[in-house]
Design a protein around this motif. Sequence first.
Motif, PDB file in Angstrom:
ATOM      1  N   ARG A  25       0.825  -1.214   0.000  1.00 31.54           N
ATOM      2  CA  ARG A  25       0.000   0.000   0.000  1.00 31.54           C
ATOM      3  C   ARG A  25       0.857   1.262   0.000  1.00 31.54           C
ATOM      4  O   ARG A  25       0.549   2.237  -0.688  1.00 31.54           O
ATOM      5  N   ASP A 173      -6.610  -6.898   5.453  1.00 33.22           N
ATOM      6  CA  ASP A 173      -6.634  -5.780   4.492  1.00 33.22           C
ATOM      7  C   ASP A 173      -7.112  -4.502   5.173  1.00 33.22           C
ATOM      8  O   ASP A 173      -6.591  -3.413   4.910  1.00 33.22           O
ATOM      9  N   ASP A 174      -8.102  -4.632   6.051  1.00 33.37           N
ATOM     10  CA  ASP A 174      -8.581  -3.443   6.769  1.00 33.37           C
ATOM     11  C   ASP A 174      -7.497  -2.904   7.711  1.00 33.37           C
ATOM     12  O   ASP A 174      -7.314  -1.685   7.832  1.00 33.37           O
ATOM     13  N   ASP A 177      -5.000  -1.120   5.599  1.00 39.80           N
ATOM     14  CA  ASP A 177      -5.513   0.199   5.174  1.00 39.80           C
ATOM     15  C   ASP A 177      -5.378   1.204   6.316  1.00 39.80           C
ATOM     16  O   ASP A 177      -4.967   2.350   6.110  1.00 39.80           O
ATOM     17  N   THR A 180      -1.801   2.175   6.861  1.00 41.02           N
ATOM     18  CA  THR A 180      -1.310   3.058   5.795  1.00 41.02           C
ATOM     19  C   THR A 180      -1.710   4.501   6.064  1.00 41.02           C
ATOM     20  O   THR A 180      -0.912   5.433   5.897  1.00 41.02           O
ATOM     21  N   THR A 269      -9.970   4.558   7.704  1.00 40.37           N
ATOM     22  CA  THR A 269      -9.834   4.214   6.281  1.00 40.37           C
ATOM     23  C   THR A 269     -10.891   4.872   5.402  1.00 40.37           C
ATOM     24  O   THR A 269     -10.722   4.925   4.185  1.00 40.37           O
TER      25      THR A 269
END
Length: 285
Positions: A25, A173-174, A177, A180, A269
């Motif tokens: 990411r 993935d969450d 995110d 990031t 996010t």
Amino acid sequence: MAETRTPTVTVTGATGRLGGRVAHRLAERGLAQRLLVRSPERAPRLPGATPVRAEYGDREAVLRGLSGTETVFMVSASESADRLAQHRNFVDAAAEAGVRHLVYVSFYGAAPDATFTLARDHFHTEEHIRASGLAYTFLRDNFYAEFVPDLVGADGVIRGPAERGRTAFVSQDDIADAATTILTRPTDHTGAVYDLTGPESLTLHDAAAVLTEVLGRTVTYEPETVEEAYASRASYDAPQWQLDAWVSTYTAIAAGQLDGVSDAVRTLTGHPATPLADVVRALRG
Ligand SMILES: NC(=O)c1ccc[n+]([C@@H]2O[C@H](COP(=O)([O-])OP(=O)(O)OC[C@H]3O[C@@H](n4cnc5c(N)ncnc54)[C@H](OP(=O)(O)O)[C@@H]3O)[C@@H](O)[C@H]2O)c1
């Protein structure tokens, strides 16, 4: 275009699932980064990413690897008897190397007396980071949704002493995110402790029903007693701390310590947390 100046962010665990997701990411956002890994030859090849070799227990290597970096994303080390000592070593070396901000992947309900034994290590790591003087952000992740299919035995049964307790499995993935967002503007998150959960808190009966629907085969949950749980795992010949960690995964759920839904994924996010069914569907490809 990746930036050409010295990366200010270092990501650990990039050869693994969570760190790898974060590294990808950051690269997609054009950020230069260092990847602190045990095996540079296995590091993902990403624009603007430079691998450096270090393991958490190796002070000199960590000092070299983190020198000049401002912000570090620290994935907790693989489970081992001396994981906490490795974490402390890494944190001390980060402070000595001049790192300013540590974003640590902790665990939901981290506490000295948490039922899940590994959540105690996370608590003590958090305490060590607080005492180090580093700025910090803690991501207290619930159990990873991606691992739920791994709970199922070959006979299609999830077994463990979780009773009818609930847990709010969160997608990696969450988490990536959310990480990031934080790593892009770390000073906005100094001192923050985020509970990262999925959008729903499920019993293992519920989780089995989700797997049944998505996988198209029957999955059930059969509660065990604590004694049955130790007995059914005895054949793995694992050390006591590992057995305790495995069994307390379930007893922590039974105790309600993984229950509760937070809105941190959405806040960080801008999108809702991903339901377990969608995570499992995506794993199937
Ligand atoms: N919340 C949950 O449900 C849950 C479940 C399981 C694990 N966890 C924790 O979450 C972490 C990340 O999960 P994941 O799925 O990304 O795990 P993973 O795929 O196994 O990746 C772990 C990463 O950390 C690196 N690493 C491990 N020990 C290290 C050490 N002592 N020094 C330096 N690097 C080290 C590994 O390097 P190598 O590639 O060299 O091994 C790998 O890159 C795990 O390490 C574990 O602590 C949480």
